[in-house]
Design a protein around this motif. Structure first.
Motif, mmCIF file in Angstrom:
data_model
loop_
_atom_site.group_PDB
_atom_site.id
_atom_site.type_symbol
_atom_site.label_atom_id
_atom_site.label_comp_id
_atom_site.label_asym_id
_atom_site.label_seq_id
_atom_site.Cartn_x
_atom_site.Cartn_y
_atom_site.Cartn_z
ATOM 1 N N LYS A 145 0.834 -1.110 -0.081
ATOM 2 C CA LYS A 145 0.029 -0.062 0.092
ATOM 3 C C LYS A 145 1.029 1.170 0.010
ATOM 4 C CE LYS A 145 -3.977 -1.952 0.507
ATOM 5 N NZ LYS A 145 -5.211 -1.915 -0.491
ATOM 6 N N LYS A 146 0.281 2.517 -0.214
ATOM 7 C CA LYS A 146 0.833 3.693 -0.189
ATOM 8 C C LYS A 146 -0.160 4.752 0.201
ATOM 9 C CE LYS A 146 0.227 5.036 -5.079
ATOM 10 N NZ LYS A 146 1.054 5.396 -6.353
ATOM 11 N N SER A 147 0.423 5.840 0.700
ATOM 12 C CA SER A 147 -0.579 6.865 1.419
ATOM 13 C C SER A 147 -0.646 7.902 0.469
ATOM 14 C CB SER A 147 -0.026 7.257 2.700
ATOM 15 O OG SER A 147 -0.781 8.560 3.057
ATOM 16 N N LEU A 148 -1.396 8.381 0.002
ATOM 17 C CA LEU A 148 -1.701 9.714 -0.945
ATOM 18 C C LEU A 148 -2.599 10.678 -0.117
ATOM 19 C CD1 LEU A 148 -2.914 7.872 -4.440
ATOM 20 C CD2 LEU A 148 -0.644 8.667 -3.720
ATOM 21 N N ALA A 149 -1.852 11.751 -0.165
ATOM 22 C CA ALA A 149 -2.537 13.003 0.806
ATOM 23 C C ALA A 149 -2.949 13.876 -0.171
ATOM 24 C CB ALA A 149 -1.536 13.514 1.680
ATOM 25 N N VAL A 150 -4.143 14.589 -0.408
ATOM 26 C CA VAL A 150 -4.617 15.552 -1.037
ATOM 27 C C VAL A 150 -5.337 16.732 -0.307
ATOM 28 C CG1 VAL A 150 -4.968 13.799 -3.012
ATOM 29 C CG2 VAL A 150 -6.909 14.449 -1.483
ATOM 30 N N THR A 151 -5.392 17.850 -0.961
ATOM 31 C CA THR A 151 -6.011 19.059 -0.440
ATOM 32 C C THR A 151 -6.857 19.135 -1.641
ATOM 33 O OG1 THR A 151 -4.244 19.959 0.454
ATOM 34 C CG2 THR A 151 -6.119 21.480 -0.168
ATOM 35 N N VAL A 152 -8.318 19.130 -1.040
ATOM 36 C CA VAL A 152 -9.510 19.444 -2.044
ATOM 37 C C VAL A 152 -10.057 20.956 -1.666
ATOM 38 C CG1 VAL A 152 -11.826 18.584 -2.731
ATOM 39 C CG2 VAL A 152 -9.969 17.076 -1.718
ATOM 40 N N ARG A 153 -10.188 21.851 -2.609
ATOM 41 C CA ARG A 153 -10.732 22.985 -2.534
ATOM 42 C C ARG A 153 -12.109 23.002 -2.792
ATOM 43 N NH1 ARG A 153 -8.039 28.753 -3.233
ATOM 44 N NH2 ARG A 153 -7.255 27.831 -1.161
ATOM 45 N N LEU A 154 -13.203 23.272 -1.820
ATOM 46 C CA LEU A 154 -14.420 23.280 -2.283
ATOM 47 C C LEU A 154 -15.034 24.830 -2.301
ATOM 48 C CD1 LEU A 154 -15.619 20.811 0.257
ATOM 49 C CD2 LEU A 154 -14.983 20.266 -2.139
ATOM 50 N N GLN A 155 -15.877 25.159 -3.287
ATOM 51 C CA GLN A 155 -16.412 26.537 -3.372
ATOM 52 C C GLN A 155 -17.633 26.483 -4.138
ATOM 53 O OE1 GLN A 155 -13.608 29.035 -5.243
ATOM 54 N NE2 GLN A 155 -14.471 31.003 -4.141
ATOM 55 N N ALA A 156 -18.600 27.352 -3.660
ATOM 56 C CA ALA A 156 -19.810 27.423 -4.357
ATOM 57 C C ALA A 156 -19.661 28.966 -5.153
ATOM 58 C CB ALA A 156 -21.131 27.253 -3.296
ATOM 59 N N GLN A 157 -20.274 28.961 -5.993
ATOM 60 C CA GLN A 157 -20.463 30.341 -6.734
ATOM 61 C C GLN A 157 -21.571 31.170 -6.213
ATOM 62 O OE1 GLN A 157 -20.765 29.740 -10.941
ATOM 63 N NE2 GLN A 157 -19.865 31.791 -11.512
ATOM 64 N N ASP A 158 -22.627 30.827 -5.595
ATOM 65 C CA ASP A 158 -23.635 31.546 -4.987
ATOM 66 C C ASP A 158 -23.796 31.634 -3.844
ATOM 67 O OD1 ASP A 158 -24.560 28.931 -4.851
ATOM 68 O OD2 ASP A 158 -26.279 29.305 -6.000
ATOM 69 N N HIS A 159 -23.256 30.987 -2.743
ATOM 70 C CA HIS A 159 -23.352 31.126 -1.295
ATOM 71 C C HIS A 159 -22.152 30.749 -0.751
ATOM 72 C CE1 HIS A 159 -24.217 27.003 -2.044
ATOM 73 N NE2 HIS A 159 -23.972 26.848 -0.772
ATOM 74 N N THR A 160 -21.811 31.149 0.676
ATOM 75 C CA THR A 160 -20.660 30.630 1.421
ATOM 76 C C THR A 160 -21.134 29.081 1.827
ATOM 77 O OG1 THR A 160 -20.205 32.509 2.281
ATOM 78 C CG2 THR A 160 -19.509 30.951 3.448
ATOM 79 N N LEU A 161 -20.306 28.170 1.579
ATOM 80 C CA LEU A 161 -20.684 26.863 2.182
ATOM 81 C C LEU A 161 -20.869 26.626 3.597
ATOM 82 C CD1 LEU A 161 -18.074 24.868 -0.246
ATOM 83 C CD2 LEU A 161 -20.626 25.085 -0.420
ATOM 84 N N SER A 162 -21.978 26.094 3.934
ATOM 85 C CA SER A 162 -21.891 25.681 5.215
ATOM 86 C C SER A 162 -21.138 24.244 5.822
ATOM 87 C CB SER A 162 -23.439 25.257 5.766
ATOM 88 O OG SER A 162 -23.819 24.009 4.857
ATOM 89 N N GLU A 163 -21.043 24.307 7.076
ATOM 90 C CA GLU A 163 -20.154 23.102 7.540
ATOM 91 C C GLU A 163 -21.048 21.844 7.038
ATOM 92 O OE1 GLU A 163 -16.925 21.492 8.765
ATOM 93 O OE2 GLU A 163 -17.320 23.861 8.829
ATOM 94 N N GLY A 164 -22.172 21.667 7.102
ATOM 95 C CA GLY A 164 -22.907 20.560 6.802
ATOM 96 C C GLY A 164 -22.658 20.190 5.352
ATOM 97 N N GLU A 165 -22.528 21.281 4.317
ATOM 98 C CA GLU A 165 -22.300 21.165 3.067
ATOM 99 C C GLU A 165 -21.035 20.581 2.735
ATOM 100 O OE1 GLU A 165 -24.712 24.054 0.153
ATOM 101 O OE2 GLU A 165 -23.723 25.030 1.641
#
Length: 205
Positions: A163-183
């Motif tokens: 096995k190997k470990s792959l670490a990634v950063t994911v950027r989330l963004q909505a165009q029409d509102h600020t994302l909630s923690e739930g989203e």
């Protein structure tokens, strides 16, 4: 590129440039040239690149570009004593731009709401191309996943054999509102489930 990256700071060590930096530069340029970078595939690099730290990029069956760390024999031939990363691409292999009806530019796509970055570390099979994981993550939510970046590959103590470990950063963004923690948590759940069901990946830690 060669040398170190990062600001000079007592608490932030600088790091040497690597193949990921060369890939980021290449993909940014190809995107500016109109190439759909999400459709690119990874293959073995030419002989003048380090075989374990480089790759060729293909668009369908056609080689388009290469990136990574130059082979030690190349560095030795030019009396270079430190690692060097680079990229190259074939202008003739670039897809032809589609004809436009007029000269007007498309409207600027505005993203006024703040992004949210989340890091994930997945355990995957040692022979799995990292790009396969990145594609699965991008497809988990095409509306909110803006960017996926690989920032670490690790195989060693603490990681099961094969096995190997792959670490990634994911950027989330909505165009029409600020994302909630739930989203944000909802998208994170979809990413983890997609990686598990499609690649057999397990969330590390």
């Amino acid at each position: 590129r060669f040398g170190a990256l990062g600001p000079r700071h007592w608490d932030v060590p600088r790091r040497a440039v690597d193949a990921i930096d060369a890939k980021s530069d290449l993909y940014a340029l190809l995107a500016d040239l109109g190439v759909r970078v999400e459709a690119l595939q990874i293959a073995a690099p030419p002989s003048w690149y380090h075989p374990g730290r480089a790759a060729t990029v293909t668009l369908g069956p056609n080689p388009l570009a290469s990136f990574g760390e130059l082979h030690p024999s190349v560095l030795e031939a030019f009396d270079i004593e430190l690692p060097v990363v680079a990229f190259e691409f074939d202008l003739e292999a670039l897809p032809r731009p589609k004809a436009k009806a007029g000269k007007a530019r498309p409207p600027l796509e505005a993203w006024p709401f703040p992004p949210a970055d989340r890091d994930f570390a997945f355990l995957v099979d040692a022979d799995l191309p990292a790009e396969d994981l990145l594609k699965v993550i991008r497809s988990a939510d095409r509306r909110l996943v803006r960017e996926v970046r690989l920032f670490d590959v690790y195989a060693g103590p603490g990681v099961p054999e094969g096995k190997k470990s792959l670490a990634v950063t994911v950027r989330l963004q909505a165009q029409d509102h600020t994302l909630s923690e739930g989203e944000i948590e909802g998208v994170a759940h979809h990413i983890i489930e997609a990686a598990r069901s499609r690649l057999g990946a397990e969330l590390r830690g």
